[in-house]
Write an enzyme that holds these catalytic residues in place. Structure first.
Site: not given
Length: 391
Positions: A265, A280, A323
């Site tokens: 993730h 990230h 995003k």
């Protein structure tokens, strides 16, 4: 007669007070049956019809709160916990620190508390030890368009060229921690709802990544030493094993498939509900942009750092999926990224974690995965990322 009356009154008050403790679940939720009490406070009492009158309020309705539960022993049927080890297992109730004097820190066998000052101090130490970070000559970026928070959802490409202008891959990607990270990064299917199935080689790559980043670097050893001195881990083996489970343990985000993990993730990124979820990491961003699979649109914040690592919040399209704000620490080594998120998740699970890097504050937001667990009720990492700065 006055003495007798006062004595009688005292006895009455004492008995009432004592009776109240015997007839209440205050501080007793989850304890086994105890015949010294007039009523019980565990799931069995519902079957035997001997629950205290406040059992439902304190132990069931209040199962997501520590009200009346501070110091209770572990009960697997509770959604969250209120004892000295809950920080160690990342399963404290949200009000544990406020009601039980938990301080929000991580606790080992002795329920150690980690202060904000200690987190900032160790984060400065990790920052100083990041010898594998990119230099200004090894990494050049072009942030281009800066947009306000109100425009992050516009899906408008305001940048004419890629974010990454140059990266010296030969210098960085040949280093052991980068090589180990890259080997793990390509093991995932980005679509949730599809089971992740790892080969023996891919599982070995996870082990190698942990070894290279945490065991074989001074930075990783510094992080372990910090948690060791706080009593959270008794050995490096325990530390590495817990990192492996919290980061790489699989759980289901969609369709009851074992389709996700904290590592996937946060570092690789996922697609869920028609949009990018997580994502990230600057290296993954660079690789996808280089392959033409990611289109950088703009950024909504840029950190105060003038050298790497820096922090940015980017808007981008990943092969058809948008995003809105993908925040990342830019230019750091894989071990630094992994260590910062691990520090914050273990110390401040499900909360904001205030770090200090070169004297400047960085806030990391962490989230716990609440639906499934590993070990003795420990929680997987749901997410972790640099939070948007607030003026």
């Amino acid at each position: 007669m006055k003495v007798i009356a006062v004595f009688a009154l005292c006895v009455t008050l004492f008995c009432q007070g004592y009776s109240n403790t015997l007839d209440s679940c205050q501080g007793r939720c989850g304890y086994g049956t105890n015949n010294n009490f007039s009523c019980q406070c565990n799931p069995s009492c519902e079957r035997y019809k001997d629950c205290c009158s406040d059992y439902a309020e304190l132990c069931k309705a209040g199962s997501t709160s520590c009200k009346g539960r501070c110091g209770e022993k572990y009960n697997s049927q509770n959604k969250c916990h209120c004892n000295s080890k809950c920080n160690q297992h990342n399963n404290c109730c949200s009000d544990y620190a406020d009601l039980c004097n938990g301080g929000g820190g991580g606790g080992g066998g002795g329920g150690a508390v980690i202060s904000d000052a200690e987190i900032k101090a160790v984060s400065e130490a990790l920052y100083a030890l990041d010898s594998n970070k990119a230099s200004a000559s090894e990494l050049i970026i072009d942030p281009q368009a800066l947009v306000p928070d109100s425009q992050t959802s516009s899906k408008i490409d305001l940048s004419s060229v890629p974010l990454f202008r140059y990266l010296d891959e030969a210098a960085l990607f040949s280093r052991p921690t980068y090589a180990a990270f890259l080997a793990v990064l390509d093991n995932y299917n980005r679509m949730t709802g599809q089971t992740e199935d790892f080969s023996s080689q891919q599982l070995a790559e996870q082990e190698t990544f942990l070894k290279e980043t945490m065991s074989n670097t001074e930075l990783g050893r510094e992080l372990f030493a910090f948690f060791y001195t706080k009593g959270i881990y008794a050995s490096e083996e325990e530390f590495i094993q817990d990192l492996k489970m919290m980061w790489f343990g699989l759980y289901s985000r969609n369709n009851n498939k074992m389709d996700s993990s904290g590592f996937e993730h946060i570092f690789a990124g996922e697609v869920k509900g028609g949009k990018v979820s997580g994502f990230h990491n600057w290296i993954q961003f660079y690789l996808l942009e280089k392959r033409g699979l990611l289109n950088y649109y703009s950024h909504s914040f840029n950190g105060p750092w003038t050298t790497y690592p820096d922090v940015m919040g980017m808007q981008f399209m990943w092969d058809g999926y948008f995003k809105q704000v993908g925040s990342s620490v830019i230019g750091c080594s894989p071990e630094f990224d992994f260590a910062l998120y691990s520090l914050c998740y273990i110390s401040r699970p499900g909360k904001q974690c205030r770090l200090s890097l070169g004297g400047k504050e960085l806030i990391i937001q962490t989230y716990t995965w609440e639906k499934t667990f590993y070990g003795d009720g420990k929680k997987f990492i749901g997410s972790a990322f640099p939070a948007t700065p607030r003026n």
